[in-house]
Design an enzyme around this catalytic site. Structure first.
Site, PDB file in Angstrom:
ATOM      1  N   GLU A 238      -5.254  26.105  72.889  1.00 55.22           N
ATOM      2  CA  GLU A 238      -5.513  25.011  71.953  1.00 55.22           C
ATOM      3  C   GLU A 238      -4.937  25.179  70.549  1.00 55.22           C
ATOM      4  OE1 GLU A 238      -7.841  27.248  73.112  1.00 55.22           O
ATOM      5  OE2 GLU A 238      -9.317  27.735  71.556  1.00 55.22           O
TER       6      GLU A 238
ATOM      7  N   GLY B  29      -4.507  29.211  81.587  1.00 55.09           N
ATOM      8  CA  GLY B  29      -4.178  27.832  81.944  1.00 55.09           C
ATOM      9  C   GLY B  29      -3.522  27.096  80.787  1.00 55.09           C
ATOM     10  N   ALA B  30      -4.146  27.197  79.613  1.00 56.03           N
ATOM     11  CA  ALA B  30      -3.605  26.501  78.448  1.00 56.03           C
ATOM     12  C   ALA B  30      -4.290  27.004  77.186  1.00 56.03           C
ATOM     13  CB  ALA B  30      -3.820  24.996  78.572  1.00 56.03           C
TER      14      ALA B  30
ATOM     15  N   GLU C 282     -16.077  28.006  73.752  1.00 54.56           N
ATOM     16  CA  GLU C 282     -15.678  27.784  75.145  1.00 54.56           C
ATOM     17  C   GLU C 282     -16.783  27.103  75.964  1.00 54.56           C
ATOM     18  OE1 GLU C 282     -12.776  27.709  75.948  1.00 54.56           O
ATOM     19  OE2 GLU C 282     -11.714  29.040  74.576  1.00 54.56           O
TER      20      GLU C 282
ATOM     21  N   GLU D  72      -4.377  33.964  70.953  1.00 58.00           N
ATOM     22  CA  GLU D  72      -5.761  34.260  71.288  1.00 58.00           C
ATOM     23  C   GLU D  72      -5.772  35.322  72.384  1.00 58.00           C
ATOM     24  OE1 GLU D  72      -8.183  30.979  72.676  1.00 58.00           O
ATOM     25  OE2 GLU D  72     -10.004  32.179  72.524  1.00 58.00           O
TER      26      GLU D  72
ATOM     27  N   GLU E 112      -8.425  21.303  76.037  1.00 61.26           N
ATOM     28  CA  GLU E 112      -7.676  21.847  74.895  1.00 61.26           C
ATOM     29  C   GLU E 112      -7.698  20.870  73.723  1.00 61.26           C
ATOM     30  OE1 GLU E 112      -7.308  24.841  75.309  1.00 61.26           O
ATOM     31  OE2 GLU E 112      -7.256  24.961  77.487  1.00 61.26           O
TER      32      GLU E 112
HETATM   33  N1  BES Z   1      -8.749  29.279  74.550  1.00 57.94           N
HETATM   34  C1  BES Z   1      -8.500  29.243  75.951  1.00 57.94           C
HETATM   35  C2  BES Z   1      -7.237  29.932  76.345  1.00 57.94           C
HETATM   36  C3  BES Z   1      -7.277  31.438  76.276  1.00 57.94           C
HETATM   37  C4  BES Z   1      -8.145  32.151  77.010  1.00 57.94           C
HETATM   38  C5  BES Z   1      -6.412  32.147  75.504  1.00 57.94           C
HETATM   39  C6  BES Z   1      -8.145  33.545  76.953  1.00 57.94           C
HETATM   40  C7  BES Z   1      -6.418  33.506  75.435  1.00 57.94           C
HETATM   41  C8  BES Z   1      -7.290  34.227  76.177  1.00 57.94           C
HETATM   42  C9  BES Z   1      -8.410  27.800  76.459  1.00 57.94           C
HETATM   43  O1  BES Z   1      -9.068  26.866  75.682  1.00 57.94           O
HETATM   44  C10 BES Z   1      -9.092  27.782  77.790  1.00 57.94           C
HETATM   45  O2  BES Z   1     -10.264  27.945  77.829  1.00 57.94           O
HETATM   46  N2  BES Z   1      -8.332  27.607  78.868  1.00 57.94           N
HETATM   47  C11 BES Z   1      -8.830  27.678  80.211  1.00 57.94           C
HETATM   48  C12 BES Z   1      -8.901  26.337  80.877  1.00 57.94           C
HETATM   49  C13 BES Z   1     -10.078  25.511  80.525  1.00 57.94           C
HETATM   50  C14 BES Z   1      -9.974  24.136  81.162  1.00 57.94           C
HETATM   51  C15 BES Z   1     -11.387  26.128  80.910  1.00 57.94           C
HETATM   52  C16 BES Z   1      -7.841  28.536  80.976  1.00 57.94           C
HETATM   53  O3  BES Z   1      -6.781  28.806  80.435  1.00 57.94           O
HETATM   54  O4  BES Z   1      -8.136  28.911  82.092  1.00 57.94           O
HETATM   55 ZN    ZN Z   2     -11.130  26.723  75.959  1.00 57.65          ZN
END
Ligand code: BES
Ligand code: ZN
Length: 849
Positions: free
Chosen positions: A257, A254-255, A313, A122, A291
């Site tokens: 999914e 951070g992570a 999101e 992503e 996630e």
């Molecule tokens: N889908 C995102 C991770 C992501 C974000 C991948 C941008 C590639 C580009 C994931 O679900 C996410 O939103 N992660 C957040 C933490 C969440 C608790 C809000 C993050 O990684 O900060």
């Molecule tokens: Zn997310």
């Protein structure tokens, strides 16, 4: 001459894909410098297509050969992808590509982290793995074969076969390429099981490097809690027999999914009492939930295109906020969420980066994973729920899952399920998705002969690209209090739809005191001139815990601003009230700790700016120091007694009640350190058996210019723990005197453990620099230059993280001409780099305006 013009993508230009993918087979022959990927993709012409041009995305990869229906073809290859002539019927596309994960420091696509292979697709990383229609509305079934000598080989879905040096995986659920994942490494797993409500037994694993195997138990507990919560609250069950989480050291976010194979930054999953703080535990719980919840809101139902990002999101943040508020307590969670929203989203909305929850255009999608899409996106879902009510919200969500399962959808589809299930017209409400900026709400009261009239006015100031705003639907939760503090009207939601609108309350015995925007029912700024007495009254009597806290916060803000502007001393009655609240046993410790927080220095700077002053970060810094000293000496406040009463006996537990006690105890410790020469803090440092207490003690010592011995001891103790060392790097910068911040930061970049290729370490250092309001904005301009120099260096290896950190400059217009010039100079210096990435170029240009 290089081409610095960047392509802008518009929502209005969306067209359906020309071809759909039935299924895709991938073979990975992993090797650090020459990984080969062979793909077999079954394409079918899309009956809804607007064009028949066959285009596959592909970047930073070398095409070795390519066939269509078995016959070799020579496609037309560019930097961004390939095109070729294809039959006007279903066909098989095959190709082989090569790339080098070892040298992929951007951490997008397939890369290596400490000997482990992993992927991040992503938003548009899959195109760095192989040629593919890399857009979320192309969903397909993936089969994957991994060939490597590493012992653990993982991909999405279920493992179907394995042998020495290979493994095969199949994911039965159609998915867009951005949810693809692959991991290979020498990993250990912490295993568990979960039985779903319909009786499916799911194997759960958290995969880590061998050293980290003792830091998985808490994350596993959080995962099981999340799975149960989504069944109980949203009726959503897990849909595979296996759920894997992998922890990786080098990760931009951070992570992530990925279907059945979530990949986590180690900082967002690994925890043990000795190495993680209470705040870390809470964040880990929330992010694991987030996630996991994406499995339905994001994966089973995904986005048609990246303009719809808030669809997954915003909704998933709302869901993880609800989860945490159920698990750990709603009152404090709401306050913390609003603090975050104001610190990040309001800040974004008040500057040059302001954009709608659903933007109309973007250049680099990575730059749109913003506080507005996430946090304001969650607020919009919350408002919808407030407006339609809990039962109707549940009905609408059930319809959403039923109607759109397996689809890639839009905000229109999302709103349609609410319209169809409630009969409510959401045309005006949909402005929350298209209008940027934070609405300002003003209020006027009138009372005569038992009739009380509240008149509200809404106004949203212009934002970049949007000069004129239309009125929005604002749910205003209010309550009315009598002079003795009793509630004469319990919470009710007023629905404001016009620019100016009155609400009438009859048969009141006397003029009430209003409590407005209870629970922060809408993401707006309430501009309301209130007397100190009224704030003190609400602080004492408001039945709404959010507004009670808000009254205290606004009092503190006024006091500190008066200190900044008029060199006033904090009034004794104010200090007395705050001190009393600190000792008020009817309030929970975590809530009391929140009441004792002052508005951040950034927040105070914004307040000054909005009231027509030019903020001086040095004066704000000094006022906050003086405020803390005054509070430490507040009359009738026994910090030592508070500290003692907050001691948690027995072994460490990260539960909310224990964490809350430690939180208040550590506020008391900060105050005490100003009174007792930091004796208590030294003692706590020596005896702490968990990171929360150890780190809070170190912080308290540094806050009164002590603790150099402890800082060295901490470094020796934790030298081999990367996540703890990130804390060590950050705290020295955050607790530095403003005239030393730049020098200390520079010294830390020369430390042997400073590693700019690791985003956590880079953020620990430069995130701290940017968050030290007075140190960053020191009039010498040294910090601006230092940050810019390092952003330029980082941009060459990791554009995504560079672009995110460049937002540190977004508030430049608030400050005096000298600082404005210094910051503009640095932004221009960044833009002067010929080879600057598109990510960072877009950010620097938008910030400069
Ligand atoms: N889908 C995102 C991770 C992501 C974000 C991948 C941008 C590639 C580009 C994931 O679900 C996410 O939103 N992660 C957040 C933490 C969440 C608790 C809000 C993050 O990684 O900060
Ligand atoms: Zn997310």
């Amino acid at each position: 001459m290089q081409d610095t013009t960047q392509k802008t993508i518009f929502l209005s230009d969306y067209t359906p894909p020309a071809f759909l993918v039935e299924n895709v087979d991938l073979i990975f022959k992993l090797s650090p410098n020459e990984t080969r990927v062979i793909s077999k993709i079954r394409f079918v012409p899309n009956p809804d297509a607007a064009s028949d041009v066959f285009f596959l995305h592909g970047e930073h990869i070398k095409l070795l050969w390519c066939k269509i229906d078995g016959a070799p073809v020579q496609p037309n290859v560019t930097d961004s992808g390939l095109t070729c002539a294809v039959p006007n019927k279903p066909f098989l596309f095959e190709c082989e590509v090569e790339h080098a994960p070892q040298t992929n420091t951007a951490l997008e696509g397939l890369y290596m982290s400490n000997g482990m292979y992993c992927t991040q697709c992503e938003a548009e990383g899959f195109r760095r793995i192989t040629y593919y229609p890399d857009r979320p509305d192309v969903m397909s079934v993936f089969s994957v074969r991994i060939e490597s000598d590493l012992p653990v080989l993982l991909s999405n879905g279920n493992q179907t076969a394995q042998g020495a040096g290979w493994a095969e995986w199949h994911d039965p659920w159609p998915k867009p390429a951005y949810l693809f994942a692959l991991v290979a490494g020498d990993l250990r797993n912490h295993a568990d099981k979960f039985t779903t409500k319909s009786g499916r037994c799911v194997d759960l694993n958290i995969w880590v490097r061998p050293d980290d195997i003792n830091k998985c138990a808490f994350g596993m507990g959080a995962l099981k809690l999340s799975m149960k919560w989504d069944e109980d609250v949203y009726g959503r069950e897990y849909d595979l027999d296996l759920f894997n989480i992998v922890a990786v050291d080098d990760f931009n976010m951070g992570a992530m999914e990925n279907k059945g194979l979530n990949i986590f930054n180690t900082s967002c999953v690994l925890a043990s009492p000795e190495t993680a703080t209470d705040a870390n535990f809470e964040r880990i719980e929330g992010i694991i939930a987030h996630e996991y919840f994406h499995n339905w809101t994001g994966n089973r139902i995904t986005c048609r295109d990246w303009f719809q990002l808030c669809l997954k999101e915003g909704l998933t943040v709302f869901r993880d906020q609800s989860f945490t508020s159920n698990v750990r307590g709603a009152d404090v969670k709401r306050i913390n969420d609003v603090l975050q929203l104001r610190a990040r989203q309001f800040r974004e909305d008040q500057g040059p980066l302001s954009h709608p929850v659903r933007p109309d255009s973007f250049v680099e999608i990575n730059n749109f994973y913003t506080a507005t899409i996430y946090e304001k996106g969650a607020e919009v879902v919350r408002m919808l729920k407030t407006l339609v009510g809990n039962a109707a919200y549940k009905k609408a969500l059930d319809l959403y899952f039923e109607r759109h399962d397996g689809q890639a959808v839009t905000i229109e589809d999302w709103l349609a399920v609410f319209q169809d299930s409630t009969g409510r017209d959401l045309t005006q409400f949909s402005r929350w998705y298209s209008q940027s900026g934070t609405p300002r709400l003003t209020m006027h009261e009138d009372f005569s002969e038992g009739t009380y009239t509240l008149t509200f006015t809404q106004n949203t100031p212009p934002t970049p690209g949007q000069d004129v705003k239309q009125p929005q639907v604002i749910p205003i939760a209010i309550g009315l209090l009598a002079a003795n503090g009793d509630e004469v009207l319990p919470t009710r939601v007023l629905e404001m739809t016009q620019e100016k609108q009155s609400f009438v309350f009859e048969n009141l015995a006397a003029k009430p005191v209003p409590s407005i925007l209870r629970g922060f029912s809408a993401p707006v700024i309430l501009e309301r001139v209130t007397s100190r007495d009224e704030r003190l009254f609400l602080l004492a009597h408001d039945a709404d815990s959010f507004n009670k806290w808000e009254a205290g916060r606004n009092l503190s803000r006024e006091v500190i601003l008066d200190m900044v502007l008029n060199k006033a001393a904090p009034p004794a009655d104010y200090l007395q009230v705050i001190g009393q609240l600190a000792q008020d046993q009817t309030l929970t410790p975590d809530y009391r700790a929140l009441l004792l927080q002052h508005p951040s220095q950034d927040d105070l700077a914004q307040s000054l700016y909005e009231s027509g002053h030019t903020p001086d970060p040095m004066a704000i810094y000094q006022a906050v120091q003086d405020w803390k000293q005054a509070l430490a000496q507040a009359p009738n406040t026994n910090w030592a007694a508070i500290y003692q009463s907050m001691i948690v006996e027995g072994p460490y537990s990260p539960d909310a009640a224990s964490a809350g006690k430690r939180d208040l105890g550590n506020v008391a410790l900060l105050m005490l350190s100003r009174l007792d020469d930091a004796d208590q803090a030294r003692m706590q440092y020596e005896t702490a058996d968990n990171m929360t207490q150890q780190f809070a003690a170190l912080n308290a010592l540094l806050s009164v210019n002590q603790g150099q011995d402890q800082l060295h001891a901490f470094e020796r103790q934790w030298a081999t723990d990367r996540l703890v060392m990130d804390k060590w790097f950050g705290i020295q910068i955050l607790q530095s005197a403003p005239n030393r911040t730049a020098a200390i930061t520079r010294d830390l970049t020369r430390h042997p453990d400073f590693d700019m290729e690791n985003p956590n370490r880079f953020r620990a250092v430069f995130g701290a620099l940017a968050n030290h309001q007075a140190g960053f904005h020191h009039p010498s301009g040294e910090s601006y230059a230092l940050l810019a120099d390092w952003l330029i260096k980082l941009d060459k290896i990791n554009p995504q993280t560079t672009a995110r950190l460049s937002a540190a400059f977004q508030t430049w217009r608030r400050y005096d001409t000298a600082r404005q010039n210094l910051m503009q100079t640095q932004l221009r210096k960044i833009l002067g780099i010929e080879t600057l990435s598109g990510d960072t170029r877009e950010m620097a240009e938008r910030i400069l305006g």
